[in-house]
Design a protein around this motif. Structure first.
Motif, short mmCIF file in Angstrom:
data_model
loop_
_atom_site.label_atom_id
_atom_site.label_comp_id
_atom_site.label_asym_id
_atom_site.label_seq_id
_atom_site.Cartn_x
_atom_site.Cartn_y
_atom_site.Cartn_z
N PRO A 75 -3.43 2.70 -0.10
CA PRO A 75 -2.49 1.90 0.45
C PRO A 75 -0.91 1.62 -0.44
CG PRO A 75 -4.26 0.42 -0.39
CD PRO A 75 -4.45 1.92 -0.76
N THR A 76 -0.59 2.51 -0.85
CA THR A 76 0.56 2.49 -1.55
C THR A 76 1.73 2.11 -1.03
OG1 THR A 76 0.84 4.98 -1.75
CG2 THR A 76 -0.19 4.21 -3.43
N MET A 77 1.84 2.28 0.38
CA MET A 77 3.10 1.61 1.02
C MET A 77 3.61 0.24 0.71
SD MET A 77 3.17 0.85 5.05
CE MET A 77 2.43 -0.69 5.16
N PHE A 78 2.47 -0.46 0.14
CA PHE A 78 2.82 -2.06 0.12
C PHE A 78 3.40 -2.05 -1.63
CE2 PHE A 78 -0.59 -2.14 3.15
CZ PHE A 78 -0.25 -3.08 3.83
N GLU A 79 3.78 -1.07 -2.30
CA GLU A 79 4.10 -1.06 -3.54
C GLU A 79 5.52 -1.81 -3.50
OE1 GLU A 79 1.88 2.33 -5.93
OE2 GLU A 79 3.73 2.65 -5.24
N GLU A 80 6.39 -1.30 -2.49
CA GLU A 80 7.69 -1.83 -2.56
C GLU A 80 7.76 -3.05 -2.28
OE1 GLU A 80 11.43 -0.39 0.40
OE2 GLU A 80 9.70 -0.80 1.29
N PHE A 81 6.83 -3.86 -1.52
CA PHE A 81 6.91 -5.22 -1.01
C PHE A 81 6.52 -6.05 -2.47
CE2 PHE A 81 4.13 -9.07 -0.42
CZ PHE A 81 5.09 -9.83 0.27
N TRP A 82 5.41 -5.62 -3.35
CA TRP A 82 5.10 -6.42 -4.25
C TRP A 82 5.94 -6.15 -5.42
CZ3 TRP A 82 2.02 -10.25 -3.64
CH2 TRP A 82 1.07 -10.12 -2.60
N VAL A 134 -9.33 -6.57 -0.34
CA VAL A 134 -8.02 -6.67 -0.59
C VAL A 134 -7.30 -5.32 -0.61
CG1 VAL A 134 -8.22 -8.73 -2.29
CG2 VAL A 134 -8.34 -6.37 -3.04
N SER A 135 -8.16 -4.23 -0.44
CA SER A 135 -7.52 -2.73 -0.40
C SER A 135 -6.67 -2.72 1.04
CB SER A 135 -8.55 -1.84 -0.24
OG SER A 135 -9.40 -1.72 -1.40
N LYS A 136 -7.07 -3.18 2.04
CA LYS A 136 -6.30 -2.98 3.15
C LYS A 136 -5.37 -4.47 3.67
CE LYS A 136 -7.62 0.96 3.51
NZ LYS A 136 -8.48 1.19 2.42
N SER A 137 -5.88 -5.55 3.11
CA SER A 137 -5.25 -6.49 3.49
C SER A 137 -3.89 -6.78 3.02
CB SER A 137 -6.06 -7.80 3.31
OG SER A 137 -6.53 -7.92 1.92
N THR A 138 -4.04 -6.58 1.37
CA THR A 138 -2.83 -6.75 0.73
C THR A 138 -2.50 -5.47 -0.13
OG1 THR A 138 -3.98 -7.14 -1.44
CG2 THR A 138 -3.51 -9.21 -0.20
N GLY A 139 -3.10 -4.50 0.32
CA GLY A 139 -2.85 -3.11 -0.57
C GLY A 139 -3.38 -2.99 -1.99
N HIS A 157 -20.47 -6.81 10.80
CA HIS A 157 -18.90 -6.53 11.41
C HIS A 157 -18.04 -6.31 10.12
CE1 HIS A 157 -20.45 -8.44 15.04
NE2 HIS A 157 -19.34 -7.78 15.48
N ASP A 158 -17.57 -5.00 10.00
CA ASP A 158 -16.36 -4.79 9.13
C ASP A 158 -15.06 -5.07 9.65
OD1 ASP A 158 -14.94 -3.08 7.32
OD2 ASP A 158 -15.92 -1.57 7.46
N LEU A 159 -14.41 -5.96 9.10
CA LEU A 159 -13.16 -6.39 9.56
C LEU A 159 -11.90 -6.11 8.51
CD1 LEU A 159 -14.12 -9.95 11.36
CD2 LEU A 159 -14.41 -7.39 12.26
N ALA A 160 -12.09 -5.11 7.87
CA ALA A 160 -11.30 -4.73 6.88
C ALA A 160 -9.93 -4.75 7.36
CB ALA A 160 -11.67 -3.21 6.12
N TYR A 161 -9.55 -4.35 8.76
CA TYR A 161 -8.35 -4.11 9.22
C TYR A 161 -7.77 -5.05 10.26
CZ TYR A 161 -9.29 0.41 7.20
OH TYR A 161 -9.52 1.60 6.35
#
Length: 538
Positions: free
Chosen positions: A182-189, A365-370, A340-344
């Protein structure tokens, strides 16, 4: 001046006369102990003795000559009157000695670090007059190549610097979208400044224990608090009456759930391994993780839609990985259990339509915050005994979970909640708003590329009212379930690999190999190249 390295020293000879004043004379010493030409002293008696005994070059400096020689008081030198030497003679001699030593030192440094013009011209003439032998040239090229390899390139991180994940891509690069990195979130952080930064003192987090009164005794209280706070903010899961358990990613918690829900080995109920199922297409790691250790407690039993039996563990991933569909359990039995896997199940991917309240719910946190590299997941578990058995598995597996990672995850979750709850927070620090904008933009680009190509298809869009955003939200999954419709392509992953696009084949998800899973969470440069390349395929 000599060009060899000089061992410089100042020998001060003093003659105590009368009241004991010392008459100085400055002397500069070469490596053999002799005086440098131009010094103000004559050879001492001790120097003459050294030479007579075979001293000279290579014999080393005369250390005795560096010491002042005292003469007896009250005895004048023959032929010289007794009188006190003026103090200015001593000062002048010391000054001259220091100046000469500094001059020699500077000339030595210049001579030893810079080649002369004569040497430079001679070297150039030698190169022109004597062409290099081909073998020698090859050896030197290899040597230079090795030296260049050993030199760190500007793009390489310095020693001790943190890694940056996958390297940057170019238009000709292989684009790897197989993993959901999930490196898309790097810009945000990067834009949040110090909001999610943390400093951990050297003495902190040294104990195994965090809260001995908690079922999950290695869970940091700060992380427990921030997990509950974030779920209350988003409204995607109930937390009151639940135990919060922490794991090294949600994968470890998934394994802990299988252990906790399976009958103990040797018991009547545990005569056969517990069957683990999920509706196809299912997350490709479910079968791999379930059967990795060939446990006698549980085994992978395949697609839930084709399973026959009353005793099972059903894995329900919603939104589903890989196709983004909203899922419910398809099996029903008094002896069957659902995890229940609710990662997304977060607002950047789908509408939050209800507050989930299942018996066991997994998040990360991998998919919730990146922050995939932090390796933190958590479970919300209703039953205390199940929570204790899951905790026991993690205790036996890794003796707890990194406290440093927990503290970082807590700070990250706190930054997410603060951005929505604190009145002074900046709007551009709102993670879910940023994530939704990016996902809408990327899905629009992908659908346009698939249409331009004409040989790919994607699932239909779905939408629903989001209780978090208070508006209708279209589902924009973290993965694209892409199908290749060209008649001569039976394996879409292989077809795309031939065009330098790496994806995960549908066969790994229990589905048709004409499907592939494509990560939508990579950096902008990689995603842009992927979309452009996909649109050109016919």
């Amino acid at each position: 001046m000599p060009s060899a390295a000089l061992q410089l020293g100042t020998a001060v000879e003093g003659s105590f006369q009368g009241g004991g004043a010392m008459v100085p004379s400055a002397r500069l010493l070469t490596p053999n102990g002799g005086a440098v030409a131009g010094s103000t002293s004559t050879p001492s008696r001790q120097e003459e003795t050294t030479k007579a005994n075979g001293g000279g070059p290579g014999s080393g400096p005369d250390l005795a000559a560096l010491r002042p020689t005292k003469r007896p008081r009250g005895k004048a030198q023959a032929g010289k009157p007794r009188k006190r030497a003026p103090i200015w003679n001593l000062q002048a001699a010391v000054f001259v000695s220091v100046v000469l030593n500094v001059g020699l030192l500077l000339q030595h440094y210049v001579n030893s670090t810079a080649p002369s013009q004569q040497q430079h011209h001679h070297h150039q003439e030698h190169l022109q007059a004597c062409p290099m032998h081909p073998d020698a040239a090859g050896v030197n090229r290899n040597r230079r190549g090795r030296q260049e390899e050993e030199q760190p390139s500007p793009s390489m991180p310095k020693a001790g610097a943190p890694s940056t994940g996958k390297p940057a891509v170019t238009p000709d690069s292989v684009i790897n979208l197989d993993h959901g990195d999930p490196t898309m979130f790097e810009e945000f952080w990067r834009g949040t400044g110090s909001a999610a930064e943390i400093v951990i003192p050297g003495w902190q987090t040294m104990s195994y224990f965090s809260d001995v009164g908690n079922v999950c005794w290695f869970l940091e209280p700060g992380l427990d608090h921030e997990v509950r706070r974030l779920h209350r903010l988003v409204g995607n899961a109930a937390v009151d009456g639940y135990h919060v358990l922490v794991g090294t990613g949600s994968t470890q918690l998934f394994m802990a759930a299988l252990y906790a829900l399976s009958p103990p080995a040797g018991s009547a109920a545990g005569a056969a391994p517990m069957s683990v199922v999920s509706t196809a297409p299912y997350y490709s790691s479910y079968p791999a993780v379930t059967d990795f250790l060939q446990s006698g407690l549980f085994r992978w039993a395949g697609d839930a839609n084709t399973f026959n039996g009353d005793t099972y563990i059903e894995l329900v991933c919603s939104p589903n990985n890989p196709d983004g569909a909203i899922r419910e359990a398809v099996l029903s039995s008094d002896s069957g259990i659902a995890v229940h896997d609710l990662a997304y199940y977060w607002p950047q991917y789908t509408a939050i339509t209800k507050r989930a309240d299942h018996d066991i719910m997994l998040f990360t946190v991998s998919k919730s915050t990146g922050h995939a590299g932090t390796r933190i997941g958590w479970a919300l578990v209703k039953d205390r005994d199940v929570a204790k058995r899951m905790t026991k598995f993690i205790e036996l597996n890794t003796i707890g979970v990194s406290k440093d990672s927990q503290l970082r995850a807590a700070k990250v979750l706190r930054a997410v909640s603060d951005a929505y709850e604190l009145p002074e927070a900046k709007e551009d620090h709102r993670l879910f708003d940023y994530g939704r904008r990016k996902m809408v933009e990327r899905w629009t680009m992908l659908r346009e590329a698939a249409a331009a190509s004409g040989i790919f298809s994607l699932p239909e869009e779905t939408s629903g009212f989001c209780n978090f955003t208070k508006e209708i939200a279209v589902t924009n999954p973290a993965f694209a379930w892409l199908r290749c419709d060209r008649e001569d392509v039976e394996d879409c992953a292989s077809f795309l690999r031939g065009h330098k696009i790496l994806t995960r084949s549908g066969s790994q998800f229990g589905a048709d190999p004409r499907y592939v899973r494509v990560s939508m969470l990579d950096r902008d440069d990689a995603y842009d190249i992927f979309v452009k390349r996909l649109s050109s395929l016919q």
